[in-house]
Design a protein around this motif. Structure first.
Motif, PDB file in Angstrom:
ATOM      1  N   PRO A 127      -8.976   1.967  -7.775  1.00 13.36           N
ATOM      2  CA  PRO A 127      -8.695   1.087  -6.634  1.00 13.36           C
ATOM      3  C   PRO A 127      -7.787  -0.085  -6.992  1.00 13.36           C
ATOM      4  O   PRO A 127      -7.222  -0.718  -6.110  1.00 13.36           O
ATOM      5  CB  PRO A 127     -10.089   0.580  -6.229  1.00 13.36           C
ATOM      6  N   SER A 128      -7.654  -0.382  -8.290  1.00 18.15           N
ATOM      7  CA  SER A 128      -6.822  -1.512  -8.697  1.00 18.15           C
ATOM      8  C   SER A 128      -5.418  -1.092  -9.102  1.00 18.15           C
ATOM      9  O   SER A 128      -4.439  -1.760  -8.786  1.00 18.15           O
ATOM     10  CB  SER A 128      -7.514  -2.247  -9.855  1.00 18.15           C
ATOM     11  N   ILE A 129      -5.283   0.035  -9.824  1.00 16.49           N
ATOM     12  CA  ILE A 129      -3.964   0.430 -10.337  1.00 16.49           C
ATOM     13  C   ILE A 129      -3.616   1.885 -10.015  1.00 16.49           C
ATOM     14  O   ILE A 129      -2.574   2.381 -10.418  1.00 16.49           O
ATOM     15  CB  ILE A 129      -3.876   0.222 -11.869  1.00 16.49           C
ATOM     16  N   GLY A 130      -4.472   2.595  -9.293  1.00 17.48           N
ATOM     17  CA  GLY A 130      -4.175   3.989  -8.951  1.00 17.48           C
ATOM     18  C   GLY A 130      -4.534   4.970 -10.055  1.00 17.48           C
ATOM     19  O   GLY A 130      -4.456   6.176  -9.863  1.00 17.48           O
ATOM     20  N   LEU A 131      -4.910   4.448 -11.229  1.00 21.21           N
ATOM     21  CA  LEU A 131      -5.255   5.320 -12.367  1.00 21.21           C
ATOM     22  C   LEU A 131      -6.554   4.815 -12.985  1.00 21.21           C
ATOM     23  O   LEU A 131      -6.954   3.678 -12.743  1.00 21.21           O
ATOM     24  CB  LEU A 131      -4.154   5.265 -13.436  1.00 21.21           C
ATOM     25  N   ASN A 132      -7.212   5.653 -13.778  1.00 17.02           N
ATOM     26  CA  ASN A 132      -8.411   5.169 -14.452  1.00 17.02           C
ATOM     27  C   ASN A 132      -8.185   5.053 -15.957  1.00 17.02           C
ATOM     28  O   ASN A 132      -7.129   5.416 -16.481  1.00 17.02           O
ATOM     29  CB  ASN A 132      -9.630   6.031 -14.105  1.00 17.02           C
ATOM     30  N   GLU A 183       0.640  -3.055  -4.435  1.00 15.20           N
ATOM     31  CA  GLU A 183       0.459  -2.322  -3.175  1.00 15.20           C
ATOM     32  C   GLU A 183      -1.012  -2.189  -2.801  1.00 15.20           C
ATOM     33  O   GLU A 183      -1.381  -2.274  -1.627  1.00 15.20           O
ATOM     34  CB  GLU A 183       1.061  -0.915  -3.296  1.00 15.20           C
ATOM     35  N   LEU A 184      -1.848  -1.939  -3.826  1.00 13.99           N
ATOM     36  CA  LEU A 184      -3.264  -1.701  -3.545  1.00 13.99           C
ATOM     37  C   LEU A 184      -4.014  -3.015  -3.288  1.00 13.99           C
ATOM     38  O   LEU A 184      -4.991  -3.038  -2.547  1.00 13.99           O
ATOM     39  CB  LEU A 184      -3.912  -0.955  -4.722  1.00 13.99           C
ATOM     40  N   ARG A 185      -3.592  -4.086  -3.934  1.00 14.88           N
ATOM     41  CA  ARG A 185      -4.260  -5.391  -3.798  1.00 14.88           C
ATOM     42  C   ARG A 185      -3.243  -6.451  -3.438  1.00 14.88           C
ATOM     43  O   ARG A 185      -2.929  -7.328  -4.247  1.00 14.88           O
ATOM     44  CB  ARG A 185      -4.941  -5.767  -5.133  1.00 14.88           C
ATOM     45  N   PRO A 186      -2.691  -6.379  -2.220  1.00 17.50           N
ATOM     46  CA  PRO A 186      -1.586  -7.281  -1.856  1.00 17.50           C
ATOM     47  C   PRO A 186      -1.981  -8.762  -1.882  1.00 17.50           C
ATOM     48  O   PRO A 186      -1.107  -9.621  -1.990  1.00 17.50           O
ATOM     49  CB  PRO A 186      -1.206  -6.822  -0.438  1.00 17.50           C
ATOM     50  N   ASP A 187      -3.276  -9.059  -1.811  1.00 17.48           N
ATOM     51  CA  ASP A 187      -3.685 -10.459  -1.731  1.00 17.48           C
ATOM     52  C   ASP A 187      -3.898 -11.118  -3.093  1.00 17.48           C
ATOM     53  O   ASP A 187      -4.066 -12.337  -3.173  1.00 17.48           O
ATOM     54  CB  ASP A 187      -4.988 -10.583  -0.912  1.00 17.48           C
ATOM     55  N   SER A 188      -3.929 -10.321  -4.174  1.00 19.35           N
ATOM     56  CA  SER A 188      -4.183 -10.946  -5.471  1.00 19.35           C
ATOM     57  C   SER A 188      -2.849 -11.316  -6.118  1.00 19.35           C
ATOM     58  O   SER A 188      -1.800 -10.772  -5.772  1.00 19.35           O
ATOM     59  CB  SER A 188      -4.998 -10.008  -6.363  1.00 19.35           C
ATOM     60  N   PRO A 189      -2.839 -12.282  -7.072  1.00 19.91           N
ATOM     61  CA  PRO A 189      -1.590 -12.752  -7.680  1.00 19.91           C
ATOM     62  C   PRO A 189      -0.816 -11.605  -8.338  1.00 19.91           C
ATOM     63  O   PRO A 189      -1.424 -10.697  -8.920  1.00 19.91           O
ATOM     64  CB  PRO A 189      -2.065 -13.761  -8.734  1.00 19.91           C
ATOM     65  N   ARG A 190       0.513 -11.629  -8.234  1.00 17.28           N
ATOM     66  CA  ARG A 190       1.350 -10.580  -8.816  1.00 17.28           C
ATOM     67  C   ARG A 190       1.282 -10.636 -10.339  1.00 17.28           C
ATOM     68  O   ARG A 190       1.215 -11.693 -10.936  1.00 17.28           O
ATOM     69  CB  ARG A 190       2.809 -10.767  -8.367  1.00 17.28           C
TER      70      ARG A 190
END
Lengths: 296, 164
Positions: free
Chosen positions: B87-92, B119-126
């Motif tokens: 859910p954070s980076i698309g990979l485990n 893309e998955l966490r648009p609200d967290s800092p880049r």
């Protein structure tokens, strides 16, 4: 040969396959929505990480995209719900099989294969071969017997082949004396697992038990029925201990092991129990209730 | 249904010869592929690959390694470990661990994690910087000694190309 044929196509109550079908197709939405979602997020992973497997090369399957994973995820749910109704068992069942298998392919084509899910592929492929089956159908069917037998064989095969894989990849019998289970507990141990880590011999003994249980697992087909059910119970206990120590459960496989059990007998016993407990047998609810004539 | 019919003497639903044959063939082919996968195949054979969960032998004395990914963000300039989960980076974690040589060879792959995360966490800092770190727990006779080792394997900086 005739014995093998009789064994493979043993007539089995249609109600049993109808019950197993409900459990399998109720599991599919649970699996894709809750239990195993890594394939879904591959829709957002860069295609550079995609490592096509053999099936994907043969079928020219593309890397995941957000659209594809959404389609397959909801395709799994929709086809499973249709199959749950018991209507169009072949069409719905095989459509569900295609969606689920492709979805798992996407989950595993990014460098990490979960080794506990290949057998469920055949639960989904074989189940529709039983055809129409109603929950109250008391008849026995050879097609139902075959579907259940096939699921049993594939499920037990995975145990046996697991012991073989330990010999092949674990330097022969060296695996038995390795620290493999200790490593698993260090990497992902639960509080219960941590306790066992402090007693290294316990994990060592567990490796011996695990290996020889897997190696001898095919005996389940050659023992009396009562013993067979006990063995299924023992396997469930084994999987429970794995869940408690390293927080891993081979969920699809656990569903498949139900193919060994007389589900319709359990249901009837449960319904009878509920009937006695609450003073009314749900079985006969459909029949006209005799009301004492109170008219003067 | 052409293949099955009710036999007069029992209620059992029987199967015709052809129906039996194709079913048996499907099962035999599946079993043969499972055996082949276990004898000579490997993971890409899925679903017929070898059943190798916990099949490798870990030496009772040595090190157990875990990869971690650490990032600097627009909000924080100190290296912070992030969860390696889909859910954070698309990979485990295992997928990252399985492609370590490719990452070391081309650290810009770490940059794709920053993009997936955005893309998955648009609200967290880049994420501005991403690095791959190996942490090892030393074990002796199956028991952790308490000794830890840490090694940086690859680094990616936003806007600086592939230079580690």
């Amino acid at each position: 040969m005739r014995h093998v044929r009789a064994w493979l196509f043993v007539p089995t109550p249609l109600a049993r396959i109808a019950l197993l079908r409900i459990l399998v197709y109720a599991f599919v939405p649970l699996d894709v929505l809750v239990l195993h979602t890594s394939g879904f997020y591959h829709g957002w992973a860069d295609p550079v990480w995609y490592k096509p497997m053999i099936a994907g090369q043969l079928l020219h399957l593309p890397p995941a995209s957000v659209l594809l994973v959404e389609l397959l995820k909801w395709g799994c749910v929709a086809t499973a719900l249709l199959a749950l109704t018991g209507r169009f068992p072949r069409l719905a069942g095989w459509a569900c099989a295609i969606c689920w298998i492709w979805y798992q392919y996407i989950a595993f084509a990014y460098g990490k294969v979960d080794h506990d899910r290949g057998d469920f592929v055949f639960a989904l492929v074989l189940l529709p071969t039983a055809g129409m089956a109603h929950l109250k159908d008391g008849r026995r069917s050879e097609a139902a017997g075959f579907a259940l037998r096939g699921i049993q064989i594939v499920a037990i095969f995975t145990y046996f082949l697991s012991s073989w894989a330990k010999l092949r990849f674990g330097h022969g019998f060296e695996w038995l004396d390795s620290a493999t289970v200790a490593r698993a507990v260090i990497r992902r141990g639960t509080p219960v697992g941590e306790l066992f880590l402090q007693i290294p011999w316990s994990l060592h003994v567990m490796q011996y038990v695990m290996f020889f249980a897997e190696l001898t697992s095919p005996v389940i087909f050659f023992v009396p029925e009562r013993m067979r059910r006990l063995l299924v119970g023992a396997w469930y206990l084994f999987h429970l201990s794995v869940l408690l120590t390293i927080d891993i459960a081979f969920w699809p496989h656990l569903v498949m092991m139900l193919a060994f059990l007389p589900l319709e007998e359990y249901r009837d016993r449960f319904v009878g129990f509920v009937g006695r407990r609450f003073g009314r047998a749900p079985d006969v609810v459909d029949e006209p209730v005799m009301v004492p004539d109170r008219s003067p | 249904m052409t293949a099955s019919q009710l036999t007069p003497d029992t209620d059992d639903v029987r199967l015709g010869g052809a129906s039996r044959v194709w079913r048996a063939v499907v099962l035999i082919v599946a079993c043969a592929l499972f055996v082949g996968g276990s004898l000579v195949g490997d993971d890409p054979w899925w679903p017929f690959g070898p059943w190798r969960m916990f099949a490798t032998a870990t030496k009772p004395t040595g090190a157990v390694s875990v990869m971690s990914v650490e990032v600097q963000t627009t909000a924080s300039r100190s290296w912070t470990a992030v969860g390696l989960n889909p859910p954070s980076i698309g990979l485990n974690r295992a997928e990252i661990e399985g492609q370590v040589p490719q990452i070391v060879h081309d650290p810009s792959r770490l940059g794709t994690l920053a993009e997936s995360h955005a893309e998955l966490r648009p609200d967290s800092p880049r994420w501005t910087d991403v690095r791959l770190v190996r942490r090892s727990t030393v074990i002796e006779n199956g028991r952790p000694t308490g000794q830890l080792r840490m090694q940086v394997l690859a680094v990616w900086h936003r806007g600086q190309g592939n230079k580690p």
